[in-house]
Design a protein around this motif. Structure first.
Motif, PDB file in Angstrom:
ATOM      1  N   ALA A  32       0.846  -1.173  -0.109  1.00 20.56           N
ATOM      2  CA  ALA A  32       0.100   0.031  -0.039  1.00 20.56           C
ATOM      3  C   ALA A  32       0.796   1.033   0.071  1.00 20.56           C
ATOM      4  O   ALA A  32       0.600   2.267  -0.754  1.00 20.56           O
ATOM      5  CB  ALA A  32      -0.995   0.079   1.104  1.00 20.56           C
ATOM      6  N   ALA A  95       2.423   6.595  -9.782  1.00 22.72           N
ATOM      7  CA  ALA A  95       1.985   5.733 -11.072  1.00 22.72           C
ATOM      8  C   ALA A  95       0.791   6.360 -11.796  1.00 22.72           C
ATOM      9  O   ALA A  95       0.589   6.353 -13.033  1.00 22.72           O
ATOM     10  CB  ALA A  95       2.003   4.437 -10.627  1.00 22.72           C
ATOM     11  N   THR A  96      -0.233   6.589 -10.928  1.00 18.32           N
ATOM     12  CA  THR A  96      -1.787   6.742 -11.448  1.00 18.32           C
ATOM     13  C   THR A  96      -1.463   8.203 -12.591  1.00 18.32           C
ATOM     14  O   THR A  96      -2.017   8.118 -13.555  1.00 18.32           O
ATOM     15  CB  THR A  96      -2.514   7.214 -10.227  1.00 18.32           C
ATOM     16  N   HIS A 124      -4.573  -2.998 -11.693  1.00 14.86           N
ATOM     17  CA  HIS A 124      -4.833  -1.988 -10.719  1.00 14.86           C
ATOM     18  C   HIS A 124      -5.990  -0.770 -11.583  1.00 14.86           C
ATOM     19  O   HIS A 124      -5.723  -0.541 -12.340  1.00 14.86           O
ATOM     20  CB  HIS A 124      -3.559  -1.139  -9.979  1.00 14.86           C
ATOM     21  N   SER A 126      -5.839   2.121 -11.580  1.00 19.07           N
ATOM     22  CA  SER A 126      -4.952   3.309 -12.139  1.00 19.07           C
ATOM     23  C   SER A 126      -4.618   2.988 -13.512  1.00 19.07           C
ATOM     24  O   SER A 126      -4.422   3.735 -14.344  1.00 19.07           O
ATOM     25  CB  SER A 126      -3.991   3.663 -11.400  1.00 19.07           C
ATOM     26  N   ASN A 176      -0.385  -5.965  -7.711  1.00 18.38           N
ATOM     27  CA  ASN A 176      -0.458  -5.581  -6.264  1.00 18.38           C
ATOM     28  C   ASN A 176      -1.498  -6.518  -5.476  1.00 18.38           C
ATOM     29  O   ASN A 176      -1.139  -6.526  -4.138  1.00 18.38           O
ATOM     30  CB  ASN A 176      -0.919  -4.289  -6.111  1.00 18.38           C
ATOM     31  N   ASP A 201       3.199  -0.959 -15.872  1.00 25.51           N
ATOM     32  CA  ASP A 201       2.911  -0.284 -14.523  1.00 25.51           C
ATOM     33  C   ASP A 201       3.772  -0.912 -13.742  1.00 25.51           C
ATOM     34  O   ASP A 201       3.584  -2.021 -13.133  1.00 25.51           O
ATOM     35  CB  ASP A 201       1.452  -0.439 -14.262  1.00 25.51           C
ATOM     36  N   GLN A 204       4.583  -2.071  -8.334  1.00 28.65           N
ATOM     37  CA  GLN A 204       4.918  -3.013  -7.335  1.00 28.65           C
ATOM     38  C   GLN A 204       6.194  -3.747  -7.791  1.00 28.65           C
ATOM     39  O   GLN A 204       6.645  -4.775  -7.157  1.00 28.65           O
ATOM     40  CB  GLN A 204       3.699  -3.708  -7.336  1.00 28.65           C
ATOM     41  N   SER A 224       5.621   4.903  -8.369  1.00 25.34           N
ATOM     42  CA  SER A 224       5.570   5.682  -7.488  1.00 25.34           C
ATOM     43  C   SER A 224       6.595   5.731  -6.122  1.00 25.34           C
ATOM     44  O   SER A 224       7.033   4.849  -5.849  1.00 25.34           O
ATOM     45  CB  SER A 224       4.170   5.615  -6.713  1.00 25.34           C
ATOM     46  N   HIS A 226       6.503   6.661  -3.087  1.00 21.40           N
ATOM     47  CA  HIS A 226       5.944   6.036  -1.789  1.00 21.40           C
ATOM     48  C   HIS A 226       6.014   4.739  -1.734  1.00 21.40           C
ATOM     49  O   HIS A 226       6.157   4.268  -0.621  1.00 21.40           O
ATOM     50  CB  HIS A 226       4.756   6.777  -1.449  1.00 21.40           C
ATOM     51  N   LYS A 227       6.516   3.935  -2.849  1.00 18.63           N
ATOM     52  CA  LYS A 227       6.425   2.347  -2.505  1.00 18.63           C
ATOM     53  C   LYS A 227       8.011   1.831  -2.591  1.00 18.63           C
ATOM     54  O   LYS A 227       8.286   1.038  -2.293  1.00 18.63           O
ATOM     55  CB  LYS A 227       5.624   1.733  -3.766  1.00 18.63           C
ATOM     56  N   ARG A 360      -3.504  -5.289   4.633  1.00 20.91           N
ATOM     57  CA  ARG A 360      -4.438  -4.630   3.823  1.00 20.91           C
ATOM     58  C   ARG A 360      -5.638  -5.907   3.746  1.00 20.91           C
ATOM     59  O   ARG A 360      -5.440  -6.892   3.353  1.00 20.91           O
ATOM     60  CB  ARG A 360      -3.931  -4.210   2.595  1.00 20.91           C
ATOM     61  N   ARG A 380      -4.536  -9.207   2.484  1.00 21.27           N
ATOM     62  CA  ARG A 380      -3.153  -9.073   1.898  1.00 21.27           C
ATOM     63  C   ARG A 380      -2.107  -8.904   2.818  1.00 21.27           C
ATOM     64  O   ARG A 380      -2.152  -7.692   3.215  1.00 21.27           O
ATOM     65  CB  ARG A 380      -3.066  -8.089   0.953  1.00 21.27           C
TER      66      ARG A 380
HETATM   67  C1  LIG Z   1       0.047  -2.289  -9.268  1.00 23.28           C
HETATM   68  C2  LIG Z   1      -0.386  -0.798  -8.967  1.00 23.28           C
HETATM   69  N1  LIG Z   1      -0.293   0.256  -9.857  1.00 23.28           N
HETATM   70  C3  LIG Z   1      -0.781   1.797  -9.649  1.00 23.28           C
HETATM   71  C4  LIG Z   1      -0.875   1.947  -8.326  1.00 23.28           C
HETATM   72  C5  LIG Z   1      -1.349   3.434  -8.132  1.00 23.28           C
HETATM   73  O1  LIG Z   1      -0.186   4.002  -7.279  1.00 23.28           O
HETATM   74  P1  LIG Z   1      -0.243   5.395  -6.729  1.00 23.28           P
HETATM   75  O2  LIG Z   1      -1.551   5.321  -5.912  1.00 23.28           O
HETATM   76  O3  LIG Z   1       0.864   5.911  -5.989  1.00 23.28           O
HETATM   77  O4  LIG Z   1      -0.644   6.291  -7.970  1.00 23.28           O
HETATM   78  C6  LIG Z   1      -0.637   1.049  -7.171  1.00 23.28           C
HETATM   79  C7  LIG Z   1      -0.944   1.486  -5.795  1.00 23.28           C
HETATM   80  N2  LIG Z   1      -1.088   0.453  -4.915  1.00 23.28           N
HETATM   81  C8  LIG Z   1      -2.159   0.314  -4.097  1.00 23.28           C
HETATM   82  C9  LIG Z   1      -1.991   1.550  -3.335  1.00 23.28           C
HETATM   83  O5  LIG Z   1      -2.898   0.913  -1.810  1.00 23.28           O
HETATM   84  N3  LIG Z   1      -2.832  -0.492  -1.933  1.00 23.28           N
HETATM   85  C10 LIG Z   1      -2.306  -0.916  -3.125  1.00 23.28           C
HETATM   86  O6  LIG Z   1      -1.826  -2.180  -3.442  1.00 23.28           O
HETATM   87  C11 LIG Z   1      -0.451  -0.349  -7.582  1.00 23.28           C
HETATM   88  O7  LIG Z   1      -0.293  -1.234  -6.707  1.00 23.28           O
END
Ligand SMILES: Cc1ncc(COP(=O)(O)O)c(CN[C@@H]2CONC2=O)c1O
Length: 407
Positions: A32, A95-96, A124, A126, A176, A201, A204, A224, A226-227, A360, A380
């Motif tokens: 997440a 990523a979004t 995902h 996004s 993810n 994408d 992950q 992204s 933050h991951k 999660r 998860r």
């Molecule tokens: C595979 C994948 N693609 C795109 C995104 C979107 O990333 P941003 O939110 O940073 O734009 C996520 C976010 N992962 C989600 C966020 O919370 N739990 C998850 O698994 C992701 O896991």
């Protein structure tokens, strides 16, 4: 590979010393968002405390100094992805935004009614919704590669969907929700045989493995910050120069221009063309520090450590009666998704939380995956470089408690 000293590494993450409901935090939700090492926290604080100014236009020392720091991150990301040029790196909010930028500036101008965009059944949201929005606008349609019972896809199913109407392929590198690592190199080769560009994408994937965009030969790659242990609200889009050059701007504003007049505005060259307005300056700098930190540990050593945790967790969870794993593909990274016959994922998450364990529970922004496996949601557990086998044992202990409570 050098043995990964996880106990030493954990000292880099202050939050791992905290308690939750009076119990030590067991953070198993890095998919997440990942926790942040002190070097990232300090870099962002110092950026605001000592170095802050706006970038790109100031003629004073602070602005020039911070602009140099900011632009140095572009090279850091180029090297992290092994892109050919730092001009192929666009800073985004994550990523979004990367997917939306490519959908709007690259794919949209190419689409006519009836054209096809291929995604997989494990995307995902996004990497689904932006294409559906384009479809509503243009009459283009989505073609979806089916997901097998083990959470993998078959190359022949992907190839069967490629047609003369295929305009673009956009697929997740690592799921993810299931942890599946897709055969993206082979998928790209098949798409390129038909001159179809591909976006990966990588949200992950980049935390768990070395990514080489030139070896993959993907046309676009998004992730992204933050991951990968960096700040939220910052990320990057890689795009081949040949494509970025022909793309119109995504957002209009300052910085993305060469000159503005009411008669005519000249746009800046890529990547600045796609970076309108004042960016997340200290977030970008924090992301650069996060990438350096991750690479200093060694992606191979991190991957080996996390793979050990994944195998260990899979073995231990498989022995819990009434627990079903979702996502059992041979090639996996990062996450273990599961359901239990005795409790809903949300109840599992709530009980684990009371024991200090953060996982999660839900659809993980991958509702089509839930529909495919006919489950309302999954629980998860996902791993970061700081997790340990002892934490997997605590997860198993808590799940046994769930069983006793609900059986
Ligand atoms: C595979 C994948 N693609 C795109 C995104 C979107 O990333 P941003 O939110 O940073 O734009 C996520 C976010 N992962 C989600 C966020 O919370 N739990 C998850 O698994 C992701 O896991």
């Amino acid at each position: 590979a050098t043995r990964f000293d996880v106990d030493r590494v954990r000292e880099d993450f202050p939050i791992l010393n905290r308690q939750v409901h009076g119990k030590p935090l067991v953070y198993l939700d890095s998919a997440a968002s990942a926790q942040k090492p002190t070097v990232v926290i300090e870099a962002v604080a110092a950026c605001y405390r000592e170095d802050y100014a706006n970038i790109h236009r100031g003629v004073h020392m602070l602005s020039e100094h911070l602009t140099t720091q900011y632009e140095a991150v572009r090279e850091e990301v180029r090297s992290f992805l092994n892109a050919a040029s730092e001009k192929e790196i666009v800073f985004t909010r994550g990523a979004t935004e990367g997917v939306n930028l490519v959908a709007s500036s690259f794919v949209r101008p190419r689409l006519r009614a009836g054209d096809e965009i291929i995604v997989t059944g494990m995307e995902h949201h996004s990497n689904i919704v932006p294409w559906q929005m384009l479809g509503e606008e243009t009459g283009a349609v989505l073609k979806v590669v089916p997901v097998q019972d083990d959470g993998s896809i078959r190359l022949e199913d992907f190839e069967a969907l490629l047609s003369e109407r295929t305009r673009f392929v956009s697929v997740v590198h690592v799921s993810n929700a299931l942890g599946t690592i897709n055969p993206v190199r082979e998928m790209i080769a098949l798409a390129h045989e038909r001159d179809v560009p591909v976006l990966l994408d990588g949200a992950q994937a980049v935390p768990h493995m070395s990514v080489d965009v030139q070896a993959l030969d993907c046309d676009f790659y998004v992730f992204s910050g933050h991951k990968i242990y960096g700040p939220s609200g910052v990320g990057a889009l890689y795009g081949k120069s040949r494509w970025l050059k022909e793309m119109p701007p995504y957002h209009g504003g300052g910085d993305m221009i060469r000159s503005v007049s009411f008669e005519k505005t000249e746009y800046a060259d890529p990547p600045q063309r796609f970076e309108a307005g004042t960016p997340n300056i200290c977030g970008v700098i924090g992301m650069g520090v996060a990438i350096r930190y991750l690479r200093s540990l060694g992606l191979e050593a991190v991957a080996a450590h996390e793979h050990d945790l994944l195998v260990y967790a899979t073995e231990r969870l498989s022995q819990i009666p009434g627990l079903r794993l979702l996502g059992t593909a041979p090639e996996k990274a990062g996450v273990v998704s599961f359901i239990m016959d005795c409790a809903h994922p949300h109840d599992i998450g709530t009980i684990l939380d009371r024991s200090g364990i953060a996982i999660r529970a839900g659809h993980h922004c991958a509702q089509p995956v839930m529909q495919r496996f006919q489950v309302p949601a999954t629980a998860r557990a996902s791993f970061g470089l700081y997790n340990t086998r002892a934490e997997v044992d605590k997860l198993v202990e808590a799940l046994e408690k769930v069983r006793k409570l609900f059986a």
